[in-house]
Write a protein that holds these residues in place. Structure first.
Motif, mmCIF file in Angstrom:
data_model
loop_
_atom_site.group_PDB
_atom_site.id
_atom_site.type_symbol
_atom_site.label_atom_id
_atom_site.label_comp_id
_atom_site.label_asym_id
_atom_site.label_seq_id
_atom_site.Cartn_x
_atom_site.Cartn_y
_atom_site.Cartn_z
ATOM 1 N N LEU A 30 0.844 -1.195 0.000
ATOM 2 C CA LEU A 30 0.000 0.000 0.000
ATOM 3 C C LEU A 30 0.878 1.243 0.000
ATOM 4 O O LEU A 30 1.951 1.252 0.605
ATOM 5 N N LYS A 31 0.391 2.286 -0.631
ATOM 6 C CA LYS A 31 1.158 3.535 -0.665
ATOM 7 C C LYS A 31 0.581 4.553 0.311
ATOM 8 O O LYS A 31 0.636 5.745 0.078
ATOM 9 N N SER A 32 0.033 4.045 1.397
ATOM 10 C CA SER A 32 -0.482 4.909 2.458
ATOM 11 C C SER A 32 -0.173 4.241 3.793
ATOM 12 O O SER A 32 0.164 3.060 3.834
ATOM 13 N N SER A 33 -0.281 4.997 4.844
ATOM 14 C CA SER A 33 -0.098 4.478 6.210
ATOM 15 C C SER A 33 1.237 3.775 6.387
ATOM 16 O O SER A 33 1.315 2.694 6.946
ATOM 17 N N ARG A 34 2.326 4.413 5.918
ATOM 18 C CA ARG A 34 3.659 3.819 6.019
ATOM 19 C C ARG A 34 4.578 4.722 6.837
ATOM 20 O O ARG A 34 4.511 5.945 6.719
ATOM 21 N N LYS A 35 5.444 4.086 7.606
ATOM 22 C CA LYS A 35 6.464 4.834 8.345
ATOM 23 C C LYS A 35 7.802 4.132 8.210
ATOM 24 O O LYS A 35 7.871 2.902 8.197
ATOM 25 N N TYR A 36 8.850 4.934 8.113
ATOM 26 C CA TYR A 36 10.227 4.446 8.038
ATOM 27 C C TYR A 36 11.013 5.225 9.084
ATOM 28 O O TYR A 36 11.140 6.447 8.976
ATOM 29 N N PHE A 37 11.452 4.540 10.122
ATOM 30 C CA PHE A 37 12.138 5.148 11.263
ATOM 31 C C PHE A 37 11.351 6.332 11.823
ATOM 32 O O PHE A 37 11.892 7.404 12.074
ATOM 33 N N GLY A 38 10.033 6.135 12.005
ATOM 34 C CA GLY A 38 9.182 7.115 12.659
ATOM 35 C C GLY A 38 8.680 8.245 11.784
ATOM 36 O O GLY A 38 7.835 9.026 12.202
ATOM 37 N N LYS A 39 9.181 8.358 10.557
ATOM 38 C CA LYS A 39 8.739 9.418 9.651
ATOM 39 C C LYS A 39 7.887 8.808 8.549
ATOM 40 O O LYS A 39 7.976 7.627 8.263
ATOM 41 N N PRO A 65 12.012 -4.713 -3.169
ATOM 42 C CA PRO A 65 11.827 -3.264 -3.074
ATOM 43 C C PRO A 65 11.786 -2.634 -4.466
ATOM 44 O O PRO A 65 12.568 -3.017 -5.347
ATOM 45 N N THR A 66 10.860 -1.682 -4.653
ATOM 46 C CA THR A 66 10.730 -1.034 -5.961
ATOM 47 C C THR A 66 10.936 0.473 -5.908
ATOM 48 O O THR A 66 11.241 1.078 -6.925
ATOM 49 N N GLU A 67 10.756 1.080 -4.730
ATOM 50 C CA GLU A 67 10.995 2.521 -4.634
ATOM 51 C C GLU A 67 11.135 2.952 -3.184
ATOM 52 O O GLU A 67 10.642 2.299 -2.270
ATOM 53 N N GLY A 68 11.826 4.086 -3.003
ATOM 54 C CA GLY A 68 11.937 4.719 -1.701
ATOM 55 C C GLY A 68 12.857 4.007 -0.727
ATOM 56 O O GLY A 68 13.404 2.938 -1.010
ATOM 57 N N GLU A 69 13.002 4.634 0.427
ATOM 58 C CA GLU A 69 13.826 4.075 1.499
ATOM 59 C C GLU A 69 12.987 3.090 2.300
ATOM 60 O O GLU A 69 11.867 3.400 2.695
ATOM 61 N N SER A 70 13.559 1.919 2.544
ATOM 62 C CA SER A 70 12.874 0.894 3.325
ATOM 63 C C SER A 70 13.916 0.005 3.975
ATOM 64 O O SER A 70 15.065 -0.057 3.527
ATOM 65 N N ILE A 71 13.506 -0.729 4.995
ATOM 66 C CA ILE A 71 14.443 -1.680 5.590
ATOM 67 C C ILE A 71 14.713 -2.830 4.630
ATOM 68 O O ILE A 71 15.751 -3.472 4.712
ATOM 69 N N LEU A 91 0.433 -1.214 6.850
ATOM 70 C CA LEU A 91 -0.778 -2.022 6.902
ATOM 71 C C LEU A 91 -0.684 -3.142 5.882
ATOM 72 O O LEU A 91 -0.104 -2.968 4.811
ATOM 73 N N ALA A 92 -1.275 -4.276 6.212
ATOM 74 C CA ALA A 92 -1.329 -5.392 5.274
ATOM 75 C C ALA A 92 -2.090 -4.951 4.024
ATOM 76 O O ALA A 92 -2.937 -4.056 4.072
ATOM 77 N N MET A 93 -1.790 -5.612 2.903
ATOM 78 C CA MET A 93 -2.353 -5.186 1.621
ATOM 79 C C MET A 93 -3.832 -5.497 1.462
ATOM 80 O O MET A 93 -4.547 -4.755 0.816
ATOM 81 N N ALA A 94 -4.289 -6.608 2.012
ATOM 82 C CA ALA A 94 -5.664 -7.029 1.718
ATOM 83 C C ALA A 94 -6.429 -7.508 2.939
ATOM 84 O O ALA A 94 -7.401 -8.234 2.828
ATOM 85 N N ARG A 95 -5.982 -7.113 4.120
ATOM 86 C CA ARG A 95 -6.712 -7.483 5.329
ATOM 87 C C ARG A 95 -6.419 -6.444 6.402
ATOM 88 O O ARG A 95 -5.402 -5.746 6.329
#
Length: 160
Positions: free
Chosen positions: A40-49, A72-78, A119-123
């Motif tokens: 999902l491209k909403s409700s995401r946090k990476y190190f609190g931001k 991984p396809t884009e952005g900063e992530s673990i 958040l999970a993608m479909a639940r």
């Protein structure tokens, strides 16, 4: 404090080529993914931001455990951090927890920092990754049902 970890539900593996993994799971084990999609491209946090990450995900329900492959396809992530630092491999083990806040407190008490959330993608499930790699060799993912599933961007599930 009572242990909040109820059940190991998943192993998470970071990969560079998701399509190749899907083909190899079929070739080696004869199984197909139960789900393939994008985070999902909403409700995401990476190190609190607020996070801007995305990944293609394939889930395989196999041998009484779920294998989650993340590309991984884009952005900063673990996930991208792991790929850059270690290459492909086991990145996390996921657990269903009794109470999310108590599980987060248990992790904090052990010195594990929350790194990424979403958040999970479909639940209606929230997930959080904690950095336990220096202690365990992998990150721990805690997952628990959302208290208000109607707040999930895909609610109601199975519609549209």
């Amino acid at each position: 404090m009572e242990n909040q970890f109820v059940e190991m539900t998943q192993v998470g593996i970071v990969v560079r080529d998701l399509d190749a993994v899907i083909a190899n799971m079929k070739k080696i084990f004869g199984c197909e993914p139960s789900f393939v999609g994008e985070t999902l491209k909403s409700s995401r946090k990476y190190f609190g931001k607020e996070g801007n990450f995305a990944a293609r995900i394939a889930l395989f329900d196999f041998c009484n455990i779920q294998f989650e492959y993340m590309m991984p396809t884009e952005g900063e992530s673990i996930w991208q951090d792991f790929l850059d630092e270690h290459g492909e491999g086991l990145q996390h083990v996921s657990f269903r927890v009794k109470n999310y806040d108590d599980a987060a407190a248990q992790m904090a008490q052990a010195g594990a920092v929350a790194e990424m959330q979403g958040l999970a993608m479909a639940r209606p499930v929230r997930w959080d990754f904690f950095n336990t790699e220096p202690m365990l060799g992998f990150s721990v993912e805690c997952s628990s049902p959302m208290e208000h599933p109607e707040e999930h961007p895909k609610y109601p599930f199975g519609k549209g």
